[in-house]
Scaffold this motif. Structure first.
Motif: not given
Length: 562
Positions: A507-529
């Motif tokens: 989830g992203v919380k946008v701090q300001q109003s703007g034009e429609p578009g996309n927010v790209r979020v890069r993620w990494w997932a780690y499993s110790a097992e």
């Protein structure tokens, strides 16, 4: 003006035909002055109210800035403009020894001004008589070359007791202990070392002599000045524990024939020692201190030295050739300040804010790229001094799904123009947007999710070359206003993991109003097992369960980290 008795108060009684003399007018002034000064002393105390900073303007001169103070007789001292003087020109300064500490003091003073001819006196004396028409309330600056007795300072023995362990022209050692403690309470004894800068390297070692107190780190007390020490004062804290018996007196000091106080290779002879006394109470210490304060006599509350003054600065001198130079200036060395009620209110507010925020946890994460083929890294560190939990994740170049228990990807979260805006108390418009469930492919169980804001150029050619790609880790708003400011909206990123389903949501919380578009979020997932033992390193957390456990232990109850 000598030390006076302010009370009982007596004022003029006027009636028609009363003959007013000098005595009547002086009594009128004394009545109002004495009342004001007594209230100053009882309600406000004594010390610097504002200003009066002492600044070294050259190697031999100091300047006292404008300011105000109240002395121990309640008299106001006002310096209306800066005053610059050479130390050698001040009263009390002697040139018999250049490597020393001297104390710049200020005291209330009165000066007669406006000489006029005294008409009445001419009737009884044939020669011309002059007198002064005004009294100027002023001040006097002077030097004292010895430190004051700790017991002579205002409210010195209200909460603590200070005894002088050793004192000469170059070194003074003080021991401070609280007046009251509770049974079994841990408390601190403070050793304060004051010395001239060129006196030599100071060391002090002795066996603690104490009745009904116990040193928590052993009975041997040792202090050694740092090799490169250039300070004139040092403090050492010794942790003690009081006896479990209430209603008794404890003592603490230096055990006879065990002390070795050294200046370089020269041993100083300690006199017979005074022991600090501590009362062990079964009742509240704060209540007892307040009771002592309000029950003291009026004479004790107004007690003042015969020559009251305020110590504005400690000036450290060193010898250079045949003369001296000022090495450093310490402001109000004995803490003689007067705080008004507005200041105390502000300080209490700041203290309450610090208490509220003291348990809050700050989390930081950092992702770095490792050389291809290297095992991934996960480091979790908690710094209790600043309540900061940091997570460092190292991922081999080339990524890959499931490599050593780490997977990576990105998600584009659509951002729509605000229709219903939630306005924060600070007036900023915010709204949250969420991704769908994302399968990380590491199976069921706990995983660590790390996210970053990814920004790509809108230019297709730059995107193909990956020449304008930027990934912002942590708080991207730190780059606001700089050449590195992101073009994407200001956002905050959060994640929800579903261990039983092997998925998560961003989830992203946008701090300001703007034009429609996309927010790209890069993620990494780690499993110790899935990572097995390849991620184990000395000093690192080698399982996600340990990392999560460390987060829970570090985080205060009810916080996001929990």
């Amino acid at each position: 003006m000598r030390k006076s008795r302010y009370y009982p108060f007596e004022r003029n009684r006027y009636f028609y035909g009363k003959l007013l003399t000098v005595r009547d007018f002086e009594s009128e002034q004394k009545y109002f002055n004495d009342k004001r000064r007594m209230m100053n002393r009882l309600l406000h105390g004594s010390g610097v109210v504002t200003g009066l900073q002492v600044v070294a303007v050259d190697e031999k001169s100091v300047s006292v800035e404008m300011g105000a103070a109240i002395d121990s007789l309640g008299r106001e001292i006002v310096v209306p403009s800066p005053m610059t003087m050479k130390l050698s020109m001040m009263d009390g300064f002697t040139n018999n020894q250049y490597a020393k500490n001297v104390y710049l003091c200020i005291a209330y003073d009165e000066k007669d001004k406006e000489p006029v001819h005294a008409v009445a006196n001419s009737s009884v004396r044939s020669d011309e008589i002059n007198d002064y028409n005004r009294v100027l309330e002023s001040y006097r600056l002077f030097i004292r070359e010895t430190a004051p007795d700790p017991a002579s300072l205002p409210l010195a023995n209200l909460t603590d007791q200070t005894v002088v362990v050793y004192q000469d022209a170059h070194v003074r050692v003080l021991q401070t202990t609280p007046r009251y403690v509770n049974p079994g309470q841990l408390f601190e004894m403070t050793l304060r070392f004051e010395k001239t800068l060129k006196a030599g390297r100071l060391s002090f070692r002795y066996e603690l002599a104490g009745q009904r107190v116990e040193a928590m780190q052993g009975g041997t007390i040792a202090f050694l000045e740092p090799q490169d020490g250039q300070e004139s004062e040092y403090e050492m804290k010794v942790l003690l524990r009081a006896d479990s018996t209430a209603g008794v007196k404890a003592t603490v000091g230096v055990q006879a024939d065990t002390a070795a106080l050294m200046l370089d290779d020269r041993q100083l002879e300690l006199p017979a020692q005074n022991l600090g006394e501590i009362q062990i109470l079964s009742t509240s210490v704060n209540e007892r201190l307040m009771s002592d304060f309000v029950k003291q006599s009026l004479e004790a509350s107004l007690e003042a030295p015969s020559e009251p003054c305020i110590y504005l600065a400690k000036i450290c001198l060193i010898q250079v050739g045949p003369t001296y130079v000022i090495e450093s200036v310490e402001q109000v060395p004995f803490g003689e300040y007067v705080y008004n009620t507005s200041v105390m209110y502000r300080l209490s507010q700041a203290s309450a804010y610090r208490d509220e925020t003291a348990g809050q946890l700050v989390t930081k994460s950092k992702v770095k790229t490792l050389a291809p083929g290297q095992p991934p890294e996960l480091k979790v560190n908690y710094d209790p001094k600043i309540s900061e939990l940091s997570v460092d994740l190292g991922i081999p170049a080339g990524g890959g799904t499931g490599l050593a228990g780490i997977v990576s990807g990105f998600v584009d979260i659509p951002i729509e123009p605000f229709t219903k805006i939630a306005v924060s108390p600070f007036g900023r418009a915010t709204k949250s947007f969420f991704s769908g469930e994302i399968a990380h492919g590491l199976g069921e169980g706990n995983v660590l999710i790390v996210t970053s804001l990814e920004e790509r150029s809108g230019d297709a050619f730059s995107d193909m070359l990956s020449s304008d790609e930027r990934v912002y880790g942590g708080a991207s708003e730190v780059f606001k206003g700089s050449e590195f400011e992101p073009d994407a909206p200001e956002v905050k990123i959060g994640t929800i993991a579903y261990p039983q389903k092997g998925t998560f949501r961003i989830g992203v919380k946008v701090q300001q109003s703007g034009e429609p578009g996309n927010v790209r979020v890069r993620w990494w997932a780690y499993s110790a097992e899935m990572a097995g033992s390849s991620a184990s390193r000395s000093g690192e957390v080698d399982s996600i369960d340990q990392a999560l456990s460390a987060m829970r232990e570090a985080a205060p109850a009810g916080s996001d980290a929990e």
